[in-house]
Structure formats: structure tokens, C-alpha cells
Design a protein around this motif. Structure first.
Motif, mmCIF file in Angstrom:
data_model
loop_
_atom_site.group_PDB
_atom_site.id
_atom_site.type_symbol
_atom_site.label_atom_id
_atom_site.label_comp_id
_atom_site.label_asym_id
_atom_site.label_seq_id
_atom_site.Cartn_x
_atom_site.Cartn_y
_atom_site.Cartn_z
ATOM 1 N N HIS A 96 0.851 -1.193 0.000
ATOM 2 C CA HIS A 96 0.000 0.000 0.000
ATOM 3 C C HIS A 96 0.890 1.247 0.000
ATOM 4 C CE1 HIS A 96 -3.506 -2.523 0.816
ATOM 5 N NE2 HIS A 96 -2.738 -3.163 1.686
ATOM 6 N N LEU A 97 0.807 2.007 -1.076
ATOM 7 C CA LEU A 97 1.678 3.168 -1.241
ATOM 8 C C LEU A 97 0.977 4.489 -0.923
ATOM 9 C CD1 LEU A 97 3.446 2.118 -4.591
ATOM 10 C CD2 LEU A 97 4.303 1.873 -2.247
ATOM 11 N N GLU A 98 -0.251 4.414 -0.398
ATOM 12 C CA GLU A 98 -0.946 5.652 -0.063
ATOM 13 C C GLU A 98 -0.170 6.431 1.002
ATOM 14 O OE1 GLU A 98 -2.310 2.667 -0.006
ATOM 15 O OE2 GLU A 98 -3.799 2.669 -1.629
ATOM 16 N N ARG A 99 -0.078 7.728 0.838
ATOM 17 C CA ARG A 99 0.654 8.581 1.768
ATOM 18 C C ARG A 99 -0.258 9.006 2.926
ATOM 19 N NH1 ARG A 99 3.181 13.050 -2.222
ATOM 20 N NH2 ARG A 99 4.239 13.688 -0.304
ATOM 21 N N PRO A 100 0.369 9.346 4.082
ATOM 22 C CA PRO A 100 1.806 9.362 4.393
ATOM 23 C C PRO A 100 2.299 7.978 4.802
ATOM 24 C CG PRO A 100 0.577 10.146 6.281
ATOM 25 C CD PRO A 100 -0.432 9.891 5.198
ATOM 26 N N TRP A 101 3.610 7.773 4.663
ATOM 27 C CA TRP A 101 4.215 6.499 5.031
ATOM 28 C C TRP A 101 4.738 6.558 6.466
ATOM 29 C CZ3 TRP A 101 7.536 6.181 -0.046
ATOM 30 C CH2 TRP A 101 6.662 5.970 -1.126
ATOM 31 N N ARG A 102 4.912 5.393 7.031
ATOM 32 C CA ARG A 102 5.386 5.301 8.410
ATOM 33 C C ARG A 102 6.797 5.888 8.534
ATOM 34 N NH1 ARG A 102 6.717 -0.184 11.967
ATOM 35 N NH2 ARG A 102 6.830 0.867 13.998
ATOM 36 N N ARG A 103 7.027 6.638 9.608
ATOM 37 C CA ARG A 103 8.335 7.206 9.909
ATOM 38 C C ARG A 103 8.698 6.827 11.347
ATOM 39 N NH1 ARG A 103 8.033 13.213 6.953
ATOM 40 N NH2 ARG A 103 7.078 12.435 5.011
#
Length: 657
Positions: free
Chosen positions: A442-449
Motif C-alpha cells: 500500500h503506497l498511499e501517503r503518508p508512510w510510516r516514519r
């Protein structure tokens, strides 16, 4: 010639009107019927009057007729003591790469040499005998004879050009509404196409060829009466699968619904001398696919599509970064000092200059020089070379994009990484949920940081902040908690760590990295392994650095760039000292061959200091962030490719014995 059957229909075989009338069967014991099978479609042809009738898989009655005919053939075989379902057959000859080639069989299953008498009788060609035991060379010899025949007729088998009016895809799109059986014979519908012949079928005075170009396929419909002079005979005897043809004619959609060019004239533009891989199995040898990528793309069209997707991804990256104001620059591939990363370089020697040079292992240091020179946003898409191991994720040469932006920090580059990957995914797939090797990403933003410390604690339960600087205690805790089940290589790597930062990173790579399947930014790396990154503004001993992981693989690496020239010099000099120490140890190690090999792999090369880069920093580089992103790994992700070799057109391979 797929599934050819020939027999004479006799009065003992039931022939319903559905079969007799279309074929024009009149004399029950004298009509020779030829059945051919192609893609589930059976075509019966009465050779006495050349009438044909097609059985489709959707017509139950027609299929029953075929079955009845075959059952009638089985019964007399049993009654005569014959076995209609044999155990084996010692085959001495078989059909070659075209329907008119008859070639000896060989144990390796390749296309083989021709039997002179059969070849001559079936084609009327030269009677010289091929004495080669090599299938490939024998077929080549046959086709060389065809080259001679073409030239003897005043035809050039290697043309200079061909005026093509349409691609296959354009014709399919223009005439998508043409009805079955409809033909457009006016001058306005006269077209010219060119491409490689990948399939052929011939029935008496009619032949069908499948032509493939860069966009797709189109059928060539060839009638003997329509072609001038002896072109139909040339088509049958001199054209092979693999040849590149140009053809002109009108447009027709056959009764079966196949859009076709009804050929008025054709020309062999390039005569293929070597046979293509087997039609049904394709080119399946993985090593041969990589060595002969050109054959791989012919035999497996989806491979060519992959490289078109790669080109689309690179184009999308360029469009994206340039829309943000970045300027593309070019930096040297040959460098006096290989810097910007810690990796074994390829070394060469320049004769005129009388000096050693290195193929670059990164573009970083020269791009930073551009910032010193006044550029504020620069990038380069280029080839990188590292003289290291080969795996499904590593190739000695690979492609990256590196970009640097003045007056920004590493938070800006996280946004940039998200934007690049999501835009490329949309360009290739049209959506942000993709499949990679059975895993839904799943490339939906935002990504985990998340920080490296927290990820390691989450996966192992070990909090590295509690060790302060006690490396020995940290190693003992790690080995006690995690050592069970580790292989000897991982244990050695842990024991060899020279600092707490190296140990933290080693534990991360072994226990955390493979589990990072969904997009994750790993933040704040130890200073010991990040010599080009700015010190973290809140946490001592760490840097403002992140790496992006998707599917357990590093995709990008970025920093808030170190701009202090004195700090930078001290860190690079320490890196050189540490490397030279490991190098000296590798030379002296004799106790464990496994350890020796491992240290040799990591340490037996020279690291040099790039003094010119340090001089550039002393002129002043603005605060900046930078990122390197691996294009090959991004293409792997977006094309569902398991190996980096699949996305590199011509990967480096071992010498073939």
C-alpha cells in the motif's frame, strides 16, 4: 503445422451433412482430407477441391463429428493388432523452424540439420549436404542458402529501409469496429507494415503470417492469386519464422475476427540466420535469457514491455523533479578518488595521464560541488559501479538518481521520496495498491516514519540507549537474546562490530530490515555509519539521516548534508583509518578460513580521501538535503520482478564455460 492430421474419408466413416456439404465431399473413398489444429480451432480441407471448413471449440456438434471420425480410425487399428497409443518412437527427422523445414532430430531438442534429399524434395532448393553436428549451425547453413537464392533472384535480403505507414497497434485501433468478414480494398485503406515474423501457417494457395512490431501483432493474409510473379512461392520456401518483413496491402477482418493485412506485395528486410526458441516453451533457460536478452525479448514479449515500463518510470522521475525546479547535471564516471559511499571500487589505469582512476561508487561528492558553485537544486540519473557481490538485489553496475536541494533538511527529502514513488506507481499501474511477489503493498501517503532505535527495540526488545558506550555489554546482551539460530556469518558480523553504532545497525539489518514490507522511513542513524550526514540536532551520537524500505529492501538513502568542512575531514579521515585497520587485520588473519574470506570481502581494497571535495567545502556549501534512490529496485517493485537482473537489460554475468 500445429497438430497436422491427414487421412482419406471412406464409406465406413459416418459423415453428417454438416461435414460433407461444407467440404464438398462427393466420392466417399477418394477424398483426402487434411485437418490442422491451431489454438483450439480445427480446419478441415478437402484436397481434391481445396474447400475448407472450420470447427470451433464452441460448436459441440462439430467437435462430436471430429471425435466420431477419430474413433472410427481407432477401431480398425485395434482390430489389426496395432497400438494407436504408442509408448515411444525413435524419431530421425522433424519439422524445423518453419513449416517447410524438415530437419534431423537431436537429443538436445534444438533446431537441427536438414536431410538433403527431403529438404530438396520439399523445397526444390540446393542439394548440398550439411555435415555439421550442431543443430544451430545446420539451420544457419540452410538459411544462408536462402540468402544466396534471394540474391540470385536479384533480391537484397538486408534492406536499407522500408516505408511503413502504420504500426500494428495503430491498425488495431483504427479498424477495431471492422466487422468479421469485411474487407476494405480502396486506396485510402492501403497500408504498409513491417516487423518480425513470429508464426506462419500455409494451406495450399493461402498462407497466414503473424507479424510483430514494437507495438503488437497483426496478421498477414497472403493469397497466391493476389501476389505477383512467384512471390507466393518465395513466401513458402524462403521466408522463415524470425525474418523481418515489410508488407503492403489492404485491410480485411477474417471470418474468425482476426484483423489482417491482405498482402499485395512483401519484401524480406532482414533474413534471420538463427532459429527462434521453441514456440510453445519459449526461452526458459534463465542464464541464456540474461546472456541473450535480445532473444529473450523476441521470445517473451512481456520482457520488452518491462523495459518500456522502466523507461516510463525514468521519464516520470525526470518530469517530477524538474517540475520542482531541479536541474539535471552530469558528473565524472572516472574519478581520482572513489567517494560518497563505502564500497569496493573498480580501478583502471589511464595511460596518457599515468595514473590510477576509479569508476564512481556514487555521484554525491561532485553534486555537492555543484551546490558550492551556486546551483541550488541539482540531480543526476546515472550509472554507479561497485566491485562487490552479485545477488537478486545487487549488480556490479546499477542506476540511481541523486538529488541535492539547498536550504532544506532531510524532512524535505522524505516528501520527495513519497512523491517520486507514488507518481511512478500511478504512471505504471494507475493505482497505489500493488502486488509484489504475492505481498500487497500500500503506497498511499503518508508512510510510516520511525527511528532505528525504536524499530530495533520493537523487534528484539533490546533498548540500545541503555548501553551508553559499553560495547562489550551490548554484544553480550545481543548474543544472549538473539544468538540462538543465527548462522556463523551473522555471529561473526556482530562480534566484529567496532562500535555501538555499528552493532545497532547490524542488529537492524539482521532482525528488522527483512520485516519492513510496507513503506517505512527509518530515521536517525548512528554517526559511525553516516560520515556524510549532519549531526542530529537533538540526539547526540546520531545523524539526520533516513533510509526508505519497501518489501524488506532499501530503496532510498538521504541526509541533512554535513557542511562543516572540519567535521567532514575528521570523519572521513577516521573512516580511512578504520578501513585500513580492518585491511591490515585481513592480511594477518590465519586462524579461520571463514573469517579470512569474510574480511577479505569487506576490507581488501584501498580507500582514498577526496581532498578536492574537502577543499570545496571550505569555500562554503549552503545547508542542504540530499537523497539517492535506486532506480533498478524501484522498477523491480513496480514490475513485480524478483531479481535485479530482470530489470537490467544486459546484466553482468560469469564467463560462460
Amino acid at each position: 503445422m500445429e497438430g497436422l492430421r491427414v487421412w482419406r474419408l471412406t464409406s465406413s466413416i459416418a459423415r453428417p451433412l454438416s461435414l460433407r456439404q461444407p467440404l464438398g465431399l462427393g466420392y466417399p473413398s477418394s477424398d483426402l482430407v487434411l485437418f490442422s489444429w491451431n489454438g483450439g480451432v480445427a480446419t478441415a480441407t478437402n484436397t481434391r477441391n481445396s474447400r475448407s471448413f472450420t470447427f470451433t471449440s464452441t460448436s459441440t456438434s462439430n467437435l462430436e463429428v471430429v471425435c466420431a471420425i477419430r474413433l472410427k480410425k481407432v477401431e480398425p487399428l485395434w482390430s489389426k493388432g496395432s497400438q494407436p497409443y504408442a509408448y515411444k518412437w525413435d524419431r530421425s527427422y522433424r519439422l524445423g523452424s518453419s513449416s517447410s523445414d524438415i530437419v534431423p532430430c537431436c537429443s538436445d531438442g534444438g533446431a537441427a540439420a536438414t536431410n538433403t534429399k527431403l529438404h530438396s524434395r520439399n523445397r526444390g532448393s540446393s542439394t548440398s549436404t550439411s555435415t555439421s553436428t550442431s543443430d544451430r549451425e545446420a539451420v544457419r547453413a540452410i538459411r544462408l542458402k536462402k540468402v544466396e537464392q534471394l540474391r540470385s533472384k536479384g533480391l537484397e535480403p538486408y534492406a536499407y529501409k522500408w516505408d511503413r505507414s502504420h504500426s500494428a497497434r495503430e491498425l488495431q485501433e483504427i479498424y477495431k469496429n471492422l466487422n468479421n468478414g469485411e474487407e476494405l480494398d480502396s486506396e485510402s485503406h492501403h497500408v504498409s507494415v513491417a516487423g518480425r515474423i513470429v508464426a506462419r501457417r500455409a494451406f495450399g494457395k493461402l498462407a497466414f503470417l503473424t507479424l510483430r512490431d514494437h507495438s503488437g501483432t497483426i496478421q498477414l493474409y497472403c493469397e497466391k492469386e493476389r501476389l505477383l510473379n512467384d512471390q507466393f512461392e518465395q513466401l513458402k520456401t524462403l521466408v522463415d519464422i524470425g525474418d523481418i518483413l515489410g508488407a503492403s496491402g489492404s485491410i480485411k477482418r477474417t471470418e474468425k475476427g482476426e484483423l489482417s493485412v491482405k498482402v499485395d506485395s512483401f519484401a524480406i528486410l532482414t533474413k534471420s540466420l538463427l532459429p527462434l526458441p521453441d514456440k510453445y516453451h519459449g526461452l526458459t533457460d534463465i542464464d541464456k535469457r540474461y546472456r541473450q536478452r535480445y532473444v529473450d525479448m523476441i521470445a517473451n514479449p512481456e520482457v520488452a514491455d518491462l523495459f518500456r515500463k522502466r523507461a516510463k518510470i525514468v521519464t516520470e522521475i525526470r518530469k517530477m523533479v524538474e517540475s520542482q525546479g531541479f536541474v539535471e547535471v552530469e558528473t565524472p564516471v572516472l574519478q581520482g578518488a572513489a567517494g560518497g559511499a563505502e564500497a569496493r571500487p573498480f580501478m583502471t589505469y589511464h595511460n596518457s595521464l599515468g595514473r590510477n582512476l576509479y569508476l564512481r561508487i556514487a555521484t554525491e561528492l561532485h553534486l555537492k560541488r555543484m551546490l558550492v558553485g551556486g546551483f541550488e537544486k541539482v540531480y543526476e540519473i546515472g550509472r554507479i559501479f561497485r566491485n562487490e557481490g552479485i545477488s537478486t538485489r545487487h549488480n556490479p553496475e546499477f542506476t540511481t538518481i541523486e538529488m541535492y536541494e539547498a536550504y532544506s533538511d532531510y524532512q524535505s527529502m522524505m516528501d520527495m521520496a513519497e512523491e517520486i514513488v507514488t507518481r511512478c506507481a500511478l504512471a505504471v499501474h494507475g493505482e497505489l495498491t500493488i502486488d509484489y511477489q504475492g505481498v500487497e503493498i500500500h503506497l498511499e501517503r503518508p508512510w510510516r516514519r520511525e527511528t532505528m532505535h525504536n524499530l530495533v527495540k520493537e523487534a528484539t526488545g533490546i533498548d540500545f540507549t541503555e548501553f551508553e558506550n559499553d560495547l562489550k555489554v551490548a554484544k553480550d546482551v545481543v548474543m544472549k537474546a538473539l544468538g540462538v539460530g543465527l548462522d556463523s556469518k551473522d555471529k561473526f558480523s556482530i562480534e566484529a562490530c567496532p562500535s555501538l553504532g555499528h552493532l545497532l545497525n547490524e542488529v537492524f539489518e539482521i532482525f528488522v530490515e527483512p520485516k519492513l514490507l510496507q513503506p517505512t522511513f527509518v530515521l536517525d542513524y548512528p554517526m559511525e555509519i553516516s560520515p556524510l550526514a549532519k549531526p542530529h540536532r537533538r540526539h547526540a551520537g546520531l545523524t539526520e539521516r533516513f533510509e526508505l524500505f519497501i518489501c524488506g529492501r532499501e530503496l532510498a538513502n538521504a541526509f541533512s548534508e554535513l557542511t562543516d568542512p572540519l567535521d567532514q575531514r575528521a570523519r572521513l579521515e577516521e573512516q580511512v583509518r578504520q578501513h585500513n585497520k580492518k585491511r591490515a587485520e585481513a592480511v594477518s588473519v590465519t586462524d579461520s578460513m571463514e573469517e579470512k574470506d569474510h574480511k577479505n570481502e569487506d576490507s581488501m581494497y584501498e580507500v582514498t580521501l577526496d581532498d578536492d571535495f574537502l577543499t570545496a567545502l571550505e569555500y562554503g556549501m549552503p545547508p542542504a538535503s540530499g537523497m539517492g534512490l535506486g532506480i533498478d529496485r524501484l522498477v523491480m517493485l513496480l514490475t513485480n520482478s524478483a531479481s535485479i537482473r530482470d530489470v537490467i537489460a544486459f546484466p553482468v554475468l560469469k564467463i560462460q564455460s
